[in-house]
Design a protein around this motif. Structure first.
Motif, PDB file in Angstrom:
ATOM      1  N   ARG A 188       0.835  -1.194   0.000  1.00 49.98           N
ATOM      2  CA  ARG A 188       0.000   0.000   0.000  1.00 49.98           C
ATOM      3  C   ARG A 188       0.879   1.258   0.000  1.00 49.98           C
ATOM      4  O   ARG A 188       0.595   2.245  -0.686  1.00 49.98           O
ATOM      5  CB  ARG A 188      -0.923  -0.018   1.217  1.00 49.98           C
ATOM      6  N   ARG A 189       1.958   1.191   0.744  1.00 50.16           N
ATOM      7  CA  ARG A 189       2.915   2.310   0.766  1.00 50.16           C
ATOM      8  C   ARG A 189       3.576   2.463  -0.614  1.00 50.16           C
ATOM      9  O   ARG A 189       3.747   3.594  -1.104  1.00 50.16           O
ATOM     10  CB  ARG A 189       3.980   2.045   1.835  1.00 50.16           C
ATOM     11  N   ASP A 232       2.628   1.355 -10.087  1.00 50.38           N
ATOM     12  CA  ASP A 232       1.378   1.232 -10.834  1.00 50.38           C
ATOM     13  C   ASP A 232       0.862  -0.201 -10.923  1.00 50.38           C
ATOM     14  O   ASP A 232      -0.327  -0.416 -11.174  1.00 50.38           O
ATOM     15  CB  ASP A 232       1.584   1.762 -12.261  1.00 50.38           C
ATOM     16  N   ILE A 233       1.731  -1.173 -10.752  1.00 50.59           N
ATOM     17  CA  ILE A 233       1.332  -2.568 -10.860  1.00 50.59           C
ATOM     18  C   ILE A 233       2.272  -3.395  -9.996  1.00 50.59           C
ATOM     19  O   ILE A 233       3.481  -3.119  -9.938  1.00 50.59           O
ATOM     20  CB  ILE A 233       1.321  -3.056 -12.337  1.00 50.59           C
ATOM     21  N   MET A 234       1.734  -4.399  -9.306  1.00 48.81           N
ATOM     22  CA  MET A 234       2.535  -5.287  -8.466  1.00 48.81           C
ATOM     23  C   MET A 234       2.803  -6.602  -9.203  1.00 48.81           C
ATOM     24  O   MET A 234       1.881  -7.207  -9.751  1.00 48.81           O
ATOM     25  CB  MET A 234       1.824  -5.579  -7.144  1.00 48.81           C
ATOM     26  N   ASP A 280      -6.717  -2.800  -4.825  1.00 51.37           N
ATOM     27  CA  ASP A 280      -7.478  -2.271  -5.947  1.00 51.37           C
ATOM     28  C   ASP A 280      -6.535  -1.744  -7.030  1.00 51.37           C
ATOM     29  O   ASP A 280      -6.644  -0.597  -7.480  1.00 51.37           O
ATOM     30  CB  ASP A 280      -8.446  -1.184  -5.486  1.00 51.37           C
ATOM     31  N   MET A 281      -5.591  -2.579  -7.400  1.00 51.99           N
ATOM     32  CA  MET A 281      -4.641  -2.202  -8.436  1.00 51.99           C
ATOM     33  C   MET A 281      -4.280  -3.434  -9.252  1.00 51.99           C
ATOM     34  O   MET A 281      -4.479  -4.567  -8.799  1.00 51.99           O
ATOM     35  CB  MET A 281      -3.384  -1.578  -7.813  1.00 51.99           C
ATOM     36  N   GLN A 312      -7.958 -13.137 -11.401  1.00 49.40           N
ATOM     37  CA  GLN A 312      -6.982 -13.190 -10.308  1.00 49.40           C
ATOM     38  C   GLN A 312      -5.771 -12.316 -10.582  1.00 49.40           C
ATOM     39  O   GLN A 312      -5.009 -12.008  -9.666  1.00 49.40           O
ATOM     40  CB  GLN A 312      -6.541 -14.644 -10.088  1.00 49.40           C
ATOM     41  N   ALA A 313      -5.577 -11.938 -11.823  1.00 49.48           N
ATOM     42  CA  ALA A 313      -4.455 -11.088 -12.220  1.00 49.48           C
ATOM     43  C   ALA A 313      -4.797 -10.422 -13.541  1.00 49.48           C
ATOM     44  O   ALA A 313      -5.746 -10.816 -14.236  1.00 49.48           O
ATOM     45  CB  ALA A 313      -3.167 -11.899 -12.339  1.00 49.48           C
ATOM     46  N   ASP A 314      -4.014  -9.428 -13.889  1.00 50.84           N
ATOM     47  CA  ASP A 314      -4.213  -8.701 -15.141  1.00 50.84           C
ATOM     48  C   ASP A 314      -3.252  -9.155 -16.235  1.00 50.84           C
ATOM     49  O   ASP A 314      -3.558  -9.068 -17.422  1.00 50.84           O
ATOM     50  CB  ASP A 314      -4.038  -7.208 -14.879  1.00 50.84           C
ATOM     51  N   LEU A 315      -2.079  -9.626 -15.808  1.00 53.19           N
ATOM     52  CA  LEU A 315      -1.064 -10.149 -16.711  1.00 53.19           C
ATOM     53  C   LEU A 315      -0.504 -11.413 -16.081  1.00 53.19           C
ATOM     54  O   LEU A 315      -0.533 -11.578 -14.861  1.00 53.19           O
ATOM     55  CB  LEU A 315       0.066  -9.140 -16.922  1.00 53.19           C
ATOM     56  N   VAL A 316       0.021 -12.314 -16.917  1.00 51.41           N
ATOM     57  CA  VAL A 316       0.639 -13.529 -16.388  1.00 51.41           C
ATOM     58  C   VAL A 316       2.075 -13.625 -16.887  1.00 51.41           C
ATOM     59  O   VAL A 316       2.356 -13.358 -18.057  1.00 51.41           O
ATOM     60  CB  VAL A 316      -0.143 -14.805 -16.767  1.00 51.41           C
TER      61      VAL A 316
END
Length: 342
Positions: free
Chosen positions: A235-236, A243-245, A279-280, A302-306
């Motif tokens: 979060r920090r 922008d993405i984890m 929420d990212m 579950q994810a946006d990219l793999v």
């Protein structure tokens, strides 16, 4: 259409598909000067030919003593820029986007003498040296080293930068309660170092360039942190400008009594938890070798990219083969098209 082969846009980075090649060290620098060579050029460009949407270049040291070994690549000097620009331009010519992972091995720098770390706590593994604790002034110099690495990445034309905060390397060492025993502000506030690295990188890259943060969502050593802890750390990092984890796990030491349940998609739920809590967008990684497994992660939101790691070492054309298997349109270079006709 398979979701794996739908476009994805994050800030100004538009990907043709959602297949990512994650950073994987090649240990192939042959002069010990950190300069990428012909192996690196061929290695990354071939995955662009193979249809990958986003390639992230291996952990690239922001300081000479930040390499895992002397055979690793570096970005601590402007002299590296032309070699990376050559790589970037070639990858772009195949419609693939490319980023670079900026990192420092900290106490896991095998050839540094001595390695440096938040605290003088040796990595628990055979052959590792006891590190020297960084002074507060050196910590702040290190933050600037990450920023300078990011500046050079921008000059080389990379589409994104990834900050390595996973796998027991320097940023992970700072935010790990098991490793960071400092008494200054960087010990009183464990995520502060990583947060300031993200802020420093964010200042030198274009506002519309995405910044990726890679984290270990769980430590497997006895007494290690869990997903709830890293959620607050992330979060920090998010609020600092990530922008993405990119969600991995482990790397901080020998696996403890709880074990490490390695198997297809074993890290995916941790990525999903961070995606929901923060929420990212997230990148999921971890033995997603089978095309259907990778597709299912996206279908389940579950994810946006793999990220496809070792499977892509075995098969540079993983993305093309996945597209064929999932009955999506395959991005096959015209020179190879007849190899896919029946």
């Amino acid at each position: 259409m398979a979701k794996l082969f739908t476009p994805y846009k994050l800030k100004n980075m538009e990907l043709k598909n959602r297949v990512v090649m994650p950073p994987m060290c090649q240990y192939s620098v042959d002069t010990k000067d950190g300069m990428p060579n012909d192996w690196h050029q061929v290695h990354y460009i071939s995955r662009a030919v193979g249809g990958t949407g986003l390639i992230i270049v291996e952990m690239t040291a922001v300081h000479p003593d930040g390499r895992i070994t002397d055979q690793d690549t570096g970005i601590w000097d402007d002299r590296f820029i032309p070699a990376y620009r050559q790589m970037v331009d070639a990858v772009h010519s195949y419609g693939t986007k490319i980023g670079i992972q900026l990192g420092h091995a900290g106490r896991k720098a095998e050839d540094a003498n001595p390695p440096v770390a938040p605290s003088a706590v040796r990595y628990d593994g055979e052959g590792y040296k006891e590190p020297r604790a960084l002074t507060t002034a050196e910590v702040e110099e290190m933050i600037e080293a990450y920023a300078e690495g990011a500046r050079r990445a921008v000059e080389a034309g990379f589409d994104t930068v990834e900050i390595h905060g996973a796998h027991g390397y320097l940023i992970h060492q700072f935010h790990s309660p098991l490793v960071n025993q400092r008494e200054d502000e960087y010990g009183q506030d464990l995520p502060l170092f990583g947060e300031r690295v993200v802020q420093a990188v964010r200042k030198v890259v274009p506002a519309d360039m995405p910044v990726i943060m890679r984290v270990s969502a769980r430590e497997y050593v006895d007494g290690g942190y869990d997903v709830d802890y890293i959620t607050e750390v992330c979060r920090r990092y998010r609020d600092a400008g990530a922008d993405i984890m990119h969600v991995s796990s482990g790397g901080e030491g020998p696996v403890g009594a709880g074990g490490m349940p390695v198997g297809p998609g074993y890290q995916v739920e941790m990525a999903a938890q961070l995606k929901r809590a923060l929420d990212m967008p997230v990148i999921a990684v971890g033995i997603l070798d089978e095309y259907e497994d990778a597709e299912q992660v996206l279908e389940n939101d579950q994810a946006d990219l793999v990220a496809i790691g070792r499977a892509m070492l075995r098969d540079p054309y993983w993305a093309v083969h996945a597209a064929k298997a999932l009955q999506a349109e395959a991005d096959v270079p015209v020179q190879y098209a007849r190899g896919y006709r029946h």
